[in-house]
Design a protein around this motif. Sequence first.
Motif, PDB file in Angstrom:
ATOM      1  N   PRO A   1      17.424  60.570  54.585  1.00  0.00           N
ATOM      2  CA  PRO A   1      18.075  59.790  55.649  1.00  0.00           C
ATOM      3  C   PRO A   1      17.797  60.428  57.009  1.00  0.00           C
ATOM      4  O   PRO A   1      17.281  61.547  57.087  1.00  0.00           O
ATOM      5  N   PRO A   2      18.155  59.755  58.091  1.00  0.00           N
ATOM      6  CA  PRO A   2      17.924  60.333  59.419  1.00  0.00           C
ATOM      7  C   PRO A   2      18.496  61.750  59.513  1.00  0.00           C
ATOM      8  O   PRO A   2      19.663  61.992  59.196  1.00  0.00           O
ATOM      9  N   THR A   3      17.624  62.665  59.929  1.00  0.00           N
ATOM     10  CA  THR A   3      17.957  64.087  59.963  1.00  0.00           C
ATOM     11  C   THR A   3      17.350  64.698  61.215  1.00  0.00           C
ATOM     12  O   THR A   3      16.213  64.392  61.555  1.00  0.00           O
ATOM     13  N   THR A   4      18.119  65.553  61.885  1.00  0.00           N
ATOM     14  CA  THR A   4      17.568  66.317  63.001  1.00  0.00           C
ATOM     15  C   THR A   4      17.194  67.689  62.462  1.00  0.00           C
ATOM     16  O   THR A   4      18.033  68.405  61.929  1.00  0.00           O
ATOM     17  N   HIS A   5      15.921  68.026  62.591  1.00  0.00           N
ATOM     18  CA  HIS A   5      15.406  69.295  62.077  1.00  0.00           C
ATOM     19  C   HIS A   5      15.501  70.371  63.150  1.00  0.00           C
ATOM     20  O   HIS A   5      15.506  70.062  64.354  1.00  0.00           O
ATOM     21  N   PRO A   6      15.568  71.653  62.743  1.00  0.00           N
ATOM     22  CA  PRO A   6      15.676  72.747  63.721  1.00  0.00           C
ATOM     23  C   PRO A   6      14.519  72.772  64.728  1.00  0.00           C
ATOM     24  O   PRO A   6      14.666  73.284  65.823  1.00  0.00           O
ATOM     25  N   TRP A   7      13.374  72.207  64.365  1.00  0.00           N
ATOM     26  CA  TRP A   7      12.217  72.226  65.266  1.00  0.00           C
ATOM     27  C   TRP A   7      12.214  71.052  66.248  1.00  0.00           C
ATOM     28  O   TRP A   7      11.274  70.852  67.000  1.00  0.00           O
ATOM     29  N   GLY A   8      13.303  70.252  66.257  1.00  0.00           N
ATOM     30  CA  GLY A   8      13.491  69.256  67.299  1.00  0.00           C
ATOM     31  C   GLY A   8      13.134  67.826  66.952  1.00  0.00           C
ATOM     32  O   GLY A   8      13.277  66.945  67.783  1.00  0.00           O
ATOM     33  N   ILE A   9      12.696  67.580  65.748  1.00  0.00           N
ATOM     34  CA  ILE A   9      12.342  66.216  65.343  1.00  0.00           C
ATOM     35  C   ILE A   9      13.535  65.581  64.635  1.00  0.00           C
ATOM     36  O   ILE A   9      14.196  66.209  63.817  1.00  0.00           O
ATOM     37  N   ARG A  10      13.821  64.340  64.971  1.00  0.00           N
ATOM     38  CA  ARG A  10      14.804  63.547  64.222  1.00  0.00           C
ATOM     39  C   ARG A  10      14.002  62.457  63.532  1.00  0.00           C
ATOM     40  O   ARG A  10      13.281  61.689  64.180  1.00  0.00           O
ATOM     41  N   ASP A  11      14.089  62.410  62.206  1.00  0.00           N
ATOM     42  CA  ASP A  11      13.315  61.432  61.462  1.00  0.00           C
ATOM     43  C   ASP A  11      13.995  61.043  60.168  1.00  0.00           C
ATOM     44  O   ASP A  11      15.018  61.607  59.787  1.00  0.00           O
ATOM     45  N   PHE A  12      13.414  60.037  59.526  1.00  0.00           N
ATOM     46  CA  PHE A  12      13.820  59.642  58.179  1.00  0.00           C
ATOM     47  C   PHE A  12      12.555  59.334  57.395  1.00  0.00           C
ATOM     48  O   PHE A  12      11.480  59.124  57.987  1.00  0.00           O
TER      49      PHE A  12
ATOM     50  N   LYS B   1       4.532  58.250  51.294  1.00  0.00           N
ATOM     51  CA  LYS B   1       5.705  58.580  52.097  1.00  0.00           C
ATOM     52  C   LYS B   1       5.443  58.242  53.560  1.00  0.00           C
ATOM     53  O   LYS B   1       4.395  58.573  54.114  1.00  0.00           O
ATOM     54  N   ILE B   2       6.417  57.594  54.155  1.00  0.00           N
ATOM     55  CA  ILE B   2       6.349  57.218  55.561  1.00  0.00           C
ATOM     56  C   ILE B   2       7.561  57.834  56.259  1.00  0.00           C
ATOM     57  O   ILE B   2       8.699  57.526  55.921  1.00  0.00           O
ATOM     58  N   SER B   3       7.300  58.740  57.186  1.00  0.00           N
ATOM     59  CA  SER B   3       8.375  59.327  57.990  1.00  0.00           C
ATOM     60  C   SER B   3       8.286  58.743  59.389  1.00  0.00           C
ATOM     61  O   SER B   3       7.206  58.665  59.974  1.00  0.00           O
ATOM     62  N   ILE B   4       9.425  58.320  59.897  1.00  0.00           N
ATOM     63  CA  ILE B   4       9.487  57.755  61.242  1.00  0.00           C
ATOM     64  C   ILE B   4      10.466  58.604  62.038  1.00  0.00           C
ATOM     65  O   ILE B   4      11.608  58.798  61.613  1.00  0.00           O
ATOM     66  N   GLY B   5       9.994  59.126  63.176  1.00  0.00           N
ATOM     67  CA  GLY B   5      10.856  60.009  63.939  1.00  0.00           C
ATOM     68  C   GLY B   5      10.467  60.073  65.395  1.00  0.00           C
ATOM     69  O   GLY B   5       9.540  59.411  65.846  1.00  0.00           O
ATOM     70  N   ASN B   6      11.228  60.881  66.123  1.00  0.00           N
ATOM     71  CA  ASN B   6      10.886  61.162  67.505  1.00  0.00           C
ATOM     72  C   ASN B   6      11.126  62.639  67.765  1.00  0.00           C
ATOM     73  O   ASN B   6      11.725  63.335  66.972  1.00  0.00           O
ATOM     74  N   TRP B   7      10.606  63.089  68.863  1.00  0.00           N
ATOM     75  CA  TRP B   7      10.708  64.477  69.261  1.00  0.00           C
ATOM     76  C   TRP B   7      11.638  64.522  70.451  1.00  0.00           C
ATOM     77  O   TRP B   7      11.735  63.564  71.204  1.00  0.00           O
TER      78      TRP B   7
END
Length: 150
Positions: A120-131, A140-146
């Motif tokens: 599910p939508p997750t904000t990673h420690p390296w600054g990307i929020r994606d799912f 696998k398809i990940s959609i996110g932003n920085w």
Amino acid sequence: MSPTTAAPSAESKRTPRKQPETLRIRAITPSFTVNDLKASIAWYRDILGFLVADEIRHEGQLVGAVMRAGAAELILGQDDFAKGKERTKGVGFRVNCRSVQDIDEIARAVEKRGGVFEQPPTTHPWGIRDFTVVDPDGYKISIGNWESDE
């Protein structure tokens, strides 16, 4: 600058490139071999929101489709099953898609249309929020932003 003096062209303003030049690609288009082309087209169109940009036909038969979302494209191609019907697809492969749109909004729309999250939508420690979602063939398809996108 006098009327007879031309302004420097964009070409002359460029910094000379290091030699030998490295590869420069403006776009990349992944191509997925799929088990059921019509089902995959429907999934990318109806679940993720891609548009069918073009159909690929051979001797009148639909054998592929170019799918588009914004400036990005991917190609879906019907497997001819020459390597067997049970051939594994998608394992170990992920496409990371970058969007400036609100990731949570996109995720809610995908879920509402029947999408199932692997992550599910997750904000990673390296600054990307994606799912991440997985298509019918295991891609696998990940959609996110920085953070810098917002």
